[in-house]
Design an enzyme around this catalytic site. Structure first.
Site, PDB file in Angstrom:
ATOM      1  CG  HIS A   1      -2.172   0.777   1.055  1.00  0.00           C
ATOM      2  ND1 HIS A   1      -2.323   1.791   0.129  1.00  0.00           N
ATOM      3  CD2 HIS A   1      -3.370   0.697   1.693  1.00  0.00           C
ATOM      4  CE1 HIS A   1      -3.536   2.294   0.215  1.00  0.00           C
ATOM      5  NE2 HIS A   1      -4.197   1.656   1.150  1.00  0.00           N
TER       6      HIS A   1
ATOM      7  CE1 TYR B   1      -7.766   7.380   7.932  1.00  0.00           C
ATOM      8  CE2 TYR B   1      -8.982   6.185   6.245  1.00  0.00           C
ATOM      9  CZ  TYR B   1      -7.893   6.941   6.627  1.00  0.00           C
ATOM     10  OH  TYR B   1      -6.929   7.270   5.704  1.00  0.00           O
TER      11      TYR B   1
ATOM     12  CB  SER C   1     -10.463   5.657   2.493  1.00  0.00           C
ATOM     13  OG  SER C   1      -9.638   5.104   3.472  1.00  0.00           O
TER      14      SER C   1
ATOM     15  CB  THR D   1      -6.629   9.136   1.112  1.00  0.00           C
ATOM     16  OG1 THR D   1      -5.683   9.004   2.173  1.00  0.00           O
ATOM     17  CG2 THR D   1      -6.448   8.029   0.092  1.00  0.00           C
TER      18      THR D   1
END
Length: 664
Positions: free
Chosen positions: A380, A494, A496, A507
Site C-alpha cells: 500500500h 475513518y 477513506s 487521500t
C-alpha cells in the site's frame, strides 16, 4: 495505517445528490490498432496518458481556522462535556499561537515544491517507517468476479490471460498511450469528439483547464508507474521503494517455490500467449511438494527483523535471486486452494493465506486459485486504490472480452520455447530457524483474526435514492448503529476518500461519526423512545445531509486530518515544545480508529477488504450496489467478534430500512 481506498471521486453539488459516490470509468476512446500491434497494447489512446498531469490543480492546504473548526466538530460526538471543554481550550490555543507558525511553515514549504502536494512526502514517510508487518496491517485485496464460462476459470487459462492483459496494460502505460483517468460530470462527454480534440491539442500545461470547461476532471496518475517492476525493500528504520523498469521477467510462486521467466522478449515485445501458458503449464505440472523452507514467509515478519534477515540472505549467496524478485514486473501466485462457495475462506486466501506462497513486498501479486478465482493483493505504501482498481478493472474487462488464450489452446502447447528458471535460495540453519519461527508466529497471528461478511438483499442504492438519502451515509450510519448495539456508544471512525483530483493527491479522511449519527443511533437503539418512525426518518435524513457535506469537503481536500498530520510532522522537526492539541488524549483517541472503512462499489469486483487497523477495531470493506448492500469485516478475536458484529450490522440494516419505508 491507511486502509484501501475504494471511495470514488465526485465533484460539484450535482454529485452529492442521492448519494452518488461513483467514478464513471468510461470505455476507452482509443486509436484502432490491427494485427500484432493490437496484441501488444490494451489500448492506444489518442490523448497521451500523462497529458493532463502538468496542469492538474494542486492539493489545497485548508485554512487553519477551518481545520480547527472541523476537528472540534468531529470530536463532539466522542467526548464528554468536560473533555470537550479541555479540547476546545487546546484547539483555541493552537489557532492563536502554535498553529500559526507551523501553518506558515507548511505553506512556505508547499510553495517551494509545486511539483507535488504537501501530503505526499510525509505520507510516504509514514508508511515506510512503520515497522509492523505488511499483511493484514497494510496490504489490501480485491477479487474479480469469476467468468461465466467455466472454461475461462481453468487455472492455467485464467493465469495466462491475466498475465497477458497485465502486460498489455503495462505497455500502454509505459508508452504513454493508456487513456488518461478522467472523471466526467456528464458521462457522455467521453463520446464528444470536440472535447477530445480540444483537450488533446492544448499544451499539457493548460490541458486540464480545457477539460474543466467540458466539466471533465482529469485525475492524478503519478502513482501508476509504481504498479510494475517495483518492490518495497525492508530496511532498518525506514523501508525503500525500489524500481527497475528494465525487468522483463515475472515471478511465479507455487507451493512456496519461486520460478522466473521472461514475458518480454529481447525486442521489447510481449511473448505470445501460448509461450506464456507453456511456462505456466510446466510449473503447474511439476511434481513438487510444499516447500518446507518457504522464504516468502519472511515478508510476513516485522520489518526490522526482515531487513536484517534479508541482508544476511544476500551475504550467503542469494543476491541474484532477490534481485530477480525485486526487478520482476509483478508476481503471479498459483494457489492449490479450492475455495468453492466458502466466501470467508476466499477472503482469507486473498488477505493473508498461510504466508508461505506469498511475497507481500511486491507492488502487487495476482493470485489465481485452483478453481479459477482471480484477484490481487497489493503493497500500500506506493499508492492508493484509484490506480489499482483501474488496473484490475481494465485487465478484468480485457480477459472477459478479449481473452488471448482459451482451453482448446492447451492441447497445442509446446514445451521449451521459453526457459523457466527455478529459483533455489541458499538456506543455512540460521535462516531455517528464522523461517520456522515466523511460520509459527504468522500461524498464531492469523488464528487470532476473525473474518466474516454479510450481503443484505432487501435494499440498495436505487431504493436509497427514492428515500432521498445517500447510500454511503446509510452504510456509515449502519456501521455506527451496529457497534452501538454491541457497546452502547459511538466510536472514532475513518472513511477513506481519494483526493486524486489534485496533483499527487493521496487521500483524506471523512469523519463519518457525527453528532447527527450519534443522535440517530441513540434514538434507534432505545426500545422505549417516544419518537415516531417519521421522526426517526428525519434523523436519518439529517445524517445523510451532514454526510454529504463532509464528503464534498473531503474530496476537495478540505478535511482536517491530513492538515493536522502535516502540521504535526513539521513540529516534530522543530525544537519547540509540543503543542497541547497534539498532547491532548482526545487527539490520540480520534486517531485510534475503531471503525476503519472503505467503500467498494463496482460490479466487476466480488470481494475486497483489509485488516483491522487497531487491535480493538474492525476493518470494513463495503459495497453499495443497485439492489443490495454488503460488507467484509475483520477483527481480532481477543478484543472483538466479527461474526457478532455482522449480526448486529444486519439488524441495523433491517431497522434502518423499516424506518425509511414507513409511510410508503
Amino acid at each position: 495505517m491507511l486502509p484501501f481506498v475504494f471511495k470514488r471521486n465526485y465533484f460539484k453539488k450535482e454529485l452529492i445528490k442521492q448519494g452518488k459516490v461513483e467514478l464513471f470509468l468510461q470505455i476507452p476512446r482509443s486509436i484502432s490498432v490491427k494485427g500484432d500491434e493490437a496484441y501488444q497494447y490494451i489500448e492506444k489512446s489518442k490523448t497521451p496518458t500523462m497529458h493532463f498531469q502538468p496542469s492538474l490543480p494542486r492539493l489545497p492546504i485548508p485554512k487553519l481556522e477551518d481545520t480547527c473548526r472541523r476537528y472540534l466538530n468531529a470530536q463532539k460526538p466522542l467526548l464528554s462535556k468536560e473533555q470537550l471543554e479541555k479540547t476546545e481550550i487546546y484547539v483555541n490555543e493552537f489557532l492563536t499561537k502554535d498553529g500559526i507558525g507551523l501553518h506558515k511553515e507548511l505553506i512556505e514549504k508547499d510553495t517551494k515544491n509545486r511539483d507535488t502536494s504537501y501530503i505526499s512526502e510525509p505520507w510516504f514517510d509514514m508508511y515506510l517507517r512503520d515497522r509492523r508487518p505488511l499483511p493484514i496491517n497494510y496490504n489490501p485485496f480485491l477479487v474479480l468476479n469469476p467468468a461465466s464460462n467455466p472454461e475461462h476459470n481453468i487455472q492455467l487459462v485464467k493465469a495466462t490471460n491475466l498475465i497477458v492483459s497485465s502486460l498489455r496494460f503495462m505497455k500502454s502505460l509505459k508508452e504513454n498511450v493508456l487513456r488518461p483517468e478522467v472523471f466526467y460530470l456528464k458521462p457522455k462527454t467521453n463520446e464528444n469528439n470536440v472535447y477530445h480534440t480540444i483537450t488533446r491539442l492544448l499544451p499539457p500545461q493548460f490541458s486540464w483547464y480545457g477539460a474543466y470547461l467540458f466539466k471533465a476532471f482529469p485525475l492524478d496518475m503519478s502513482q501508476y508507474h509504481n504498479l510494475f517492476n517495483t518492490t518495497r525493500l525492508p530496511k532498518p528504520e525506514k523501508d525503500q521503494i525500489y524500481e527497475n523498469a528494465t525487468g522483463k521477467n515475472i515471478i511465479v510462486m507455487r507451493k512456496g517455490h519461486f520460478y522466473s521467466f521472461n514475458v518480454i522478449d529481447e525486442n521489447g515485445y510481449i511473448r505470445k500467449p501460448k509461450e506464456i501458458a507453456s511456462c505456466l503449464e510446466s510449473i503447474l505440472g511439476a511434481t513438487i511438494s510444499i516447500n518446507e523452507r518457504p522464504i516468502g514467509i519472511l515478508t510476513t515478519s516485522e520489518r526490522d527483523l526482515w531487513a536484517n534477515t534479508r541482508a544476511y540472505l544476500s551475504q550467503i549467496g542469494n543476491q541474484e535471486i532477490l534481485q530477480k524478485i525485486d526487478s520482476a514486473i509483478f508476481t503471479m501466485i498459483l494457489d492449490d486452494m479450492h475455495v468453492g462457495t466458502d466466501y470467508n475462506e476466499l477472503i482469507r486466501t486473498y488477505l493473508h493465506a498461510d504466508g508461505t506462497n506469498r511475497w507481500f513486498d511486491k507492488s502487487f501479486s495476482l493470485i489465481v486459485t485452483n478453481d479459477g478465482y482471480a484477484g490481487i493483493n497489493f503493497e500500500h505504501s506506493w499508492g492508493d486504490g484509484v490506480a489499482v482498481l483501474r488496473f484490475l478493472k481494465d485487465i478484468g474487462n480485457d480477459i472477459t472480452k478479449q481473452p488471448k488464450f482459451c482451453a482448446d489452446d492447451i492441447k497445442y502447447l509446446q514445451k521449451g520455447a521459453v526457459e523457466v528458471e527455478k529459483l533455489n535460495f541458499v538456506i543455512d540453519d540460521k535462516v531455517q530457524n528464522i523461517v520456522n519461527r515466523q511460520k509459527e508466529k504468522f500461524g498464531e497471528w492469523i488464528g487470532e483474526l476473525s473474518v466474516d461478511h454479510m450481503i443484505f438483499n432487501e435494499f440498495g442504492k436505487n431504493e436509497c435514492k427514492t428515500f432521498g438519502v445517500s447510500p454511503d451515509a446509510i452504510m456509515q450510519l449502519a456501521f455506527q448503529l451496529a457497534l452501538y448495539y454491541q457497546r452502547n456508544y459511538v466510536v472514532p471512525t475513518y472513511e477513506s476518500c481519494s483526493t486524486a483530483a489534485f496533483k499527487h493527491g493521496r487521500t483524506e479522511t471523512l469523519r463519518s461519526c457525527t453528532i447527527e449519527t450519534k443522535k440517530a443511533c441513540e434514538a434507534i437503539a432505545q426500545k422505549n423512545n417516544n419518537l415516531s418512525k417519521s421522526e426517526l426518518k428525519n434523523l436519518i435524513i439529517n445524517c445523510s445531509n451532514v454526510h454529504n457535506k463532509l464528503s464534498k469537503e473531503a474530496v476537495m481536500g478540505q478535511g482536517f486530518d491530513r492538515h493536522l498530520f502535516a502540521l504535526k510532522k513539521i513540529w516534530e522537526h522543530s525544537n519547540t515544545p509540543k503543542p497541547a492539541i497534539f498532547s491532548d488524549p482526545a487527539y490520540d483517541n480520534i486517531n485510534h480508529n475503531i471503525l476503519s472503512t472503505s467503500t467498494l462499489s463496482d460490479p466487476a469486483i466480488c470481494a475486497g477488504g483489509f485488516g483491522p487497523v487497531v487491535n480493538n477495531g474492525y476493518g470494513i470493506g463495503y459495497m453499495i450496489q443497485d439492489e443490495r448492500l454488503g460488507a467484509i469485516v475483520t477483527s481480532y478475536k481477543r478484543n472483538n467478534n466479527a461474526n457478532e458484529y455482522v449480526k448486529c450490522l444486519e439488524k441495523a440494516f433491517k431497522n434502518i430500512h423499516s424506518i425509511m419505508t414507513c409511510g410508503k
